[in-house]
Design a protein around this motif. Structure first.
Motif, PDB file in Angstrom:
ATOM      1  N   GLU A 786       1.058  -1.172  -0.124  1.00 38.35           N
ATOM      2  CA  GLU A 786       0.201  -0.027  -0.077  1.00 38.35           C
ATOM      3  C   GLU A 786       0.896   1.195   0.020  1.00 38.35           C
ATOM      4  O   GLU A 786       1.879   1.411   0.781  1.00 38.35           O
ATOM      5  N   PHE A 787       0.604   2.187  -1.141  1.00 51.45           N
ATOM      6  CA  PHE A 787       1.711   3.384  -1.169  1.00 51.45           C
ATOM      7  C   PHE A 787       0.819   4.405  -1.424  1.00 51.45           C
ATOM      8  O   PHE A 787      -0.116   4.311  -2.685  1.00 51.45           O
ATOM      9  N   SER A 788       0.730   5.498  -0.763  1.00 49.99           N
ATOM     10  CA  SER A 788      -0.233   6.622  -0.973  1.00 49.99           C
ATOM     11  C   SER A 788       0.502   7.896  -0.517  1.00 49.99           C
ATOM     12  O   SER A 788       0.776   8.131   0.675  1.00 49.99           O
ATOM     13  N   GLN A 789       1.197   8.705  -1.790  1.00 50.27           N
ATOM     14  CA  GLN A 789       2.077   9.913  -1.183  1.00 50.27           C
ATOM     15  C   GLN A 789       1.492  10.942  -2.223  1.00 50.27           C
ATOM     16  O   GLN A 789       0.995  10.745  -3.440  1.00 50.27           O
ATOM     17  N   MET A 790       1.845  12.119  -1.546  1.00 53.88           N
ATOM     18  CA  MET A 790       1.503  13.434  -2.356  1.00 53.88           C
ATOM     19  C   MET A 790       2.661  14.461  -2.412  1.00 53.88           C
ATOM     20  O   MET A 790       3.177  14.414  -1.469  1.00 53.88           O
ATOM     21  N   ARG A 791       2.664  15.085  -3.504  1.00 53.64           N
ATOM     22  CA  ARG A 791       3.644  16.222  -3.512  1.00 53.64           C
ATOM     23  C   ARG A 791       3.114  17.682  -4.018  1.00 53.64           C
ATOM     24  O   ARG A 791       2.195  17.475  -4.984  1.00 53.64           O
ATOM     25  N   VAL A 792       3.348  18.832  -3.356  1.00 55.23           N
ATOM     26  CA  VAL A 792       2.880  19.983  -3.732  1.00 55.23           C
ATOM     27  C   VAL A 792       3.979  20.995  -3.891  1.00 55.23           C
ATOM     28  O   VAL A 792       5.179  20.939  -3.305  1.00 55.23           O
ATOM     29  N   LEU A 793       3.704  21.818  -4.589  1.00 54.58           N
ATOM     30  CA  LEU A 793       4.905  22.833  -4.929  1.00 54.58           C
ATOM     31  C   LEU A 793       4.296  24.121  -5.411  1.00 54.58           C
ATOM     32  O   LEU A 793       3.079  23.973  -6.138  1.00 54.58           O
ATOM     33  N   ALA A 794       4.531  25.205  -4.770  1.00 53.82           N
ATOM     34  CA  ALA A 794       3.939  26.536  -5.071  1.00 53.82           C
ATOM     35  C   ALA A 794       4.882  28.016  -4.917  1.00 53.82           C
ATOM     36  O   ALA A 794       5.676  27.497  -3.858  1.00 53.82           O
ATOM     37  N   GLY A 795       4.921  28.741  -5.752  1.00 50.67           N
ATOM     38  CA  GLY A 795       5.785  29.743  -5.431  1.00 50.67           C
ATOM     39  C   GLY A 795       5.427  30.945  -6.452  1.00 50.67           C
ATOM     40  O   GLY A 795       4.693  31.065  -7.286  1.00 50.67           O
ATOM     41  N   TYR A 796       6.229  32.033  -6.172  1.00 53.11           N
ATOM     42  CA  TYR A 796       6.327  33.352  -6.965  1.00 53.11           C
ATOM     43  C   TYR A 796       7.456  33.642  -7.162  1.00 53.11           C
ATOM     44  O   TYR A 796       8.271  33.850  -6.155  1.00 53.11           O
ATOM     45  N   GLY A 797       7.903  34.001  -8.339  1.00 53.67           N
ATOM     46  CA  GLY A 797       9.060  34.703  -8.870  1.00 53.67           C
ATOM     47  C   GLY A 797       9.954  33.418  -9.502  1.00 53.67           C
ATOM     48  O   GLY A 797       9.557  32.403  -9.948  1.00 53.67           O
TER      49      GLY A 797
END
Length: 875
Positions: A786-797
């Motif tokens: 069982e594998f459940s992963q999340m990646r998030v990225l946000a930025g300005y510039g």
């Protein structure tokens, strides 16, 4: 602290331009025109009368050829140009133009006998190969000896006309109107000097000078020195002072810098300083850079962790012709270890060595021969997990090292290969085995192919005749194999594999058909003892094993269905026409003759070929958009029949030569695609290869989805779906999943999206897996991973943006409800310097639970101080 080679080169260019150009073009041209010009050429009748004894009048502007009949020299002045003996005099708004170079001054005197030149009043030099802009109040020099003296010198090198950094009028340069430039875009240096003395063709002294990369008149930083000396390719300064915001910060008793912009100089790099938690402490590092030649350099150094010890690192780089290159990296840690509270002593030291290289033999010939090395040696996975700054590398458990030579010619490819696979694969262990050593070490699997000779071909027409409809291809190899895993090691195993195929493609009523027939002969010098009990250690036998299979197949591709929609709705919503295509496909494959699947030792995908009787069917739908604003581009493409392509053709660190180009259709772009496919197995046991109650890896699963799904005989595969959406250049979306129709669940689901608009960017990804596992914690097979992963990225510039930039990313384990890593980075850039700071957190179980603080301070064309490296930045 050193100063810009470009600025010092600017002094040389200024003096050289003035000397050589005035001597070889301007002044010789004047001598050629020493007689009165003919009537009607740039003069009036009133200008022909002499003003005094011994004086000859000249027109206000005249164009004369140079001595070598090359670029003509144009001389302009407001007042008349005169000559007394060998002395030429020009006054008021003097402009000398030759090629793309321009010299301006209020007054110029030249003695053709002695070679002495005197220029005064707003002396200015612009243009040239490096876009020089140099100004002095006055100057005197000798064009024959190439010596002289200049006063109140200031200017820049490399800035285009109208740039924000071009000096303005007045004693102190000031910014001109234009776009603001920031420190990360390669600004050239601006410079000034009270006196510049030319001692020879390549020797100069700059007295009371300063160098900067900042906008004038209030530069953020300058480097001041009483004397800058240039002797040949090297510039040096003594007793220099570095000033930041007009505050003296650093005294440098001696600095040097190469003058040639193509040259590099060995020396110490700026030290790194930082702090990292997780039993590392304060971090102090220093590196030495060594130039080994025009195409080679070496960087090596050491980093001290106050709580762990010393770490060494080194990098060697070589760039040759074309795609040829060598890159070698080494890192190691001499760990003195630590003992966590209530825990046991832990040592995370190790070594990591990487070699990447490529050499093309006779790249211009029709045959292509390439030598490639892509190898890595890692002594400890724990070392890399605990000390690498790259999260993806920290959690990667597979390493493939490859050395090979390949020759491609006329559709034939012959190769010599040696490779080593190293990975972590959970294996069943007894209690004694688990207690005897490191659990990581007890789960390592190593597989060798040493050596391997292979010959493969593309499809060739049988007999070579154009009228023949029969094509053939061949895939054959011979090599040595070895496998090492917990409690089991094979002997050296030889394998010969021969796989020829013939096919007769044809078209029938709009159907494209490709029936094929193949035979495969594989022989091993060793085999595995059968029958065997699943979950037990394999047993190797000394007897060889040979298998022969017969393969038959049929590929069926019906005609593509398509329709173009051009309605007010599509124009309003999509901005143009929309084309919808439906591409059905089907293939049948039958393999027989493999009756002892369990007797084959496992090394690669050649060893998991089994009997099968299967049908694969699928359909791909696509939507193409032809926007109205692409109409001009479409017409141009139709005229040339050449797609729009971008290809920098630059070498990178990929020795296998993966293309760095992106080719786009010029008539339309695909903004949506969806592929659905499934396989039906008429032989649900695959000739007896499938064992109940365990995960079975067969060629049929690897070539379809890559996710194992056979734990028992079954007649259908999961349904695979691949969705790609790109509604605009600023948005990408992708969803790939495998849905098991038998179990009624998603076995894998991967979602990715990326958004970027101007300075704003964001990304999101999700990866889920629910598939048969290798073993559970007690070694029992048929567990579920069982594998459940999340990646998030946000930025300005972005790195080159003036002002504030900020970005953040995180990796979350949804099963555990915890962060694996997270980081926040902010930076602020002035016009020639910038500051970045980052907080980073790793949480990788007991191996690494570490907060890290990173920063850097960058000065344009000088360097970066700090421990936040470019490759680790979020922007």
């Amino acid at each position: 602290m050193d100063f810009s080679k470009r600025s010092l080169r600017g002094y040389a260019l200024f003096i050289s331009i003035t000397l050589f150009a005035v001597n070889s073009e301007l002044l010789v041209g004047q001598e050629l025109a020493s007689s009165l010009p003919p009537d009607g050429v740039g003069q009036s009748s009133s200008s022909l009368a002499p003003d005094g004894d011994g004086q000859l009048p000249y027109p206000a502007a005249v164009v004369v050829p140079g001595k070598n009949q090359g670029t003509p020299v144009k001389i302009e002045s407001t007042n008349p140009q005169t000559r007394v003996g060998s002395l030429y005099t020009l006054d008021k708004d003097v402009v000398i133009t030759y090629g793309d170079r321009i010299i301006k001054a209020d007054h110029v005197e030249y003695d053709s006998d002695t070679g002495e030149v005197r220029a005064a009043g707003h002396l200015e030099v612009t243009g040239g190969e490096n876009l020089e802009y140099i100004r002095a109040s006055r100057g005197e020099f000798n064009v024959q000896t190439q010596t002289g003296r200049f006063y109140d010198v200031m200017g820049s090198v490399g800035l285009p006309k109208g740039s924000a950094n071009r000096p303005a009028t007045g004693p102190v340069a000031g910014p001109m109107p234009g776009s603001r430039q920031v420190y990360d875009n390669g600004n050239p240096f601006l410079f000034s000097g009270r006196i510049v003395i030319k001692r020879g063709p390549a020797a100069y002294d700059v007295i009371d000078g300063s160098v900067t990369s900042c906008q004038l008149a209030k530069p953020d930083w300058v480097l001041d020195a009483a004397l800058f000396s240039i002797d040949g390719p090297k510039a040096k300064a003594k007793n220099s002072v570095f000033r930041l915001l007009n505050v003296p910060l650093l005294y440098l008793p001696y600095v040097t810098h190469p003058v040639d912009p193509q040259a590099r100089q060995s020396g110490l790099l700026i030290p790194t300083l930082g702090y990292s938690g997780g039993h590392k402490g304060f971090v102090l590092g220093e590196e030495i850079y060594v130039v080994l030649g025009r195409s080679m350099d070496l960087t090596f150094g050491s980093t001290y962790y106050s709580e762990r010890g010393f770490a060494e690192n080194g990098t060697f780089r070589y760039r040759g012709l074309g795609q040829n290159f060598v890159t070698a990296r080494f890192s190691a840690l001499q760990d003195r270890g630590f003992t966590p509270t209530g825990g046991v002593y832990t040592n995370q030291g190790g070594q990591d060595m990487v070699l990447k290289a490529r050499y093309d033999v006779a790249p211009r010939s029709s045959a292509q021969t390439r030598l490639v090395a892509d190898a890595e040696y890692l002594s400890s996975y724990i070392y890399r997990e605990a000390f690498t700054e790259n999260f993806n590398q920290a959690v990667t458990t597979d390493i493939l090292s490859t050395l090979y030579a390949v020759r491609n010619a006329d559709g034939y490819s012959a190769s010599f290969r040696a490779d080593r696979y190293q990975g972590l694969k959970p294996a069943p262990q007894t209690a004694a085995q688990a207690a005897a050593g490191d659990a990581i070490q007890n789960s390592q699997v190593t597989i060798f192919h040493i050596p391997a000779l292979a010959l493969t071909t593309t499809d060739h027409v049988l007999g070579g005749g154009a009228a023949s409809h029969v094509i053939w291809n061949l895939d054959t190899s011979i090599g040595g194999l070895k496998r090492t895993q917990p409690a089991f090691t094979t002997s050296g195993v030889g394998r010969v594999d021969i796989h020829p195929e013939v096919a007769v493609p044809f078209t029938l009523g709009g159907l494209h058909l490709r029936p094929s027939l193949a035979v495969r002969e594989t022989a091993y010098t060793r085999s595995r003892l059968t029958p065997f009990v699943p979950g037990t250690t394999p047993v190797e036998t000394a007897g060889g094993y040979a298998r022969t299979d017969l393969e038959a197949g049929m590929e069926i591709r019906p005609a593509v269905l398509e329709r173009t929609f051009d309605t007010p709705f599509t124009q309003r919503v999509f901005g143009g026409q929309v084309k919808h295509t439906i591409e059905p496909e089907a293939s049948y494959r039958f393999v027989t003759g493999i009756n002892n699947f369990g007797g084959v030792l496992r090394f690669d995908d050649n060893d998991v070929v089994s009997n099968t009787n299967q049908l694969e069917y699928g359909v791909t739908q696509r939507l193409f958009l032809k926007s109205s604003h692409l109409a001009t581009k479409v017409r141009a493409c139709k005229a040339t029949e050449t797609p729009d392509a971008v290809d920098d053709n630059l070498p990178d660190d990929d020795p296998n030569g993966k293309p760095a180009s992106e080719t786009r259709r010029c008539n339309s772009r695909e903004f949506f695609s969806w592929r659905l496919a499934q396989r039906v197995y008429f032989d649900d046991s695959f000739g007896g290869a499938v064992a109940n109650g365990r995960r079975n890896i067969l060629e049929s699963t690897l070539s379809f989805s890559g996710i194992a799904f056979l734990t028992q005989p079954r007649s259908t595969s999961p349904l695979i779906s691949r969705i790609r959406v790109r509604p605009s250049e600023r948005l990408d979306f992708e969803w790939d999943f495998d849905y098991d129709t038998k179990q009624g669940k998603f076995t894998t689901s991967n979602i990715f999206t990326d958004v970027h608009q101007g300075n704003i960017f964001a990304g999101f990804s999700y990866a889920g897996l629910s598939a048969p596992g290798r073993f559970d914690t007690n070694g029992t097979q048929n567990s579920t991973t069982e594998f459940s992963q999340m990646r998030v990225l946000a930025g300005y510039g972005m790195p080159t943006k003036a002002g504030l930039s900020v970005a953040a990313n995180a990796g979350i384990d949804l099963n555990l409800g915890s962060f694996q890593y997270a980081s926040v980075e902010t930076s602020y850039n002035w016009n020639c310097c910038g500051f970045s700071a980052e907080y980073r957190k790793y949480q990788l179980g007991s191996v690494r639970n570490e907060p890290a603080y990173k920063f850097n301070f960058t000065l344009a064309n000088i360097g970066t101080a700090g421990n936040l490296r470019r490759a680790e930045r979020l922007f």
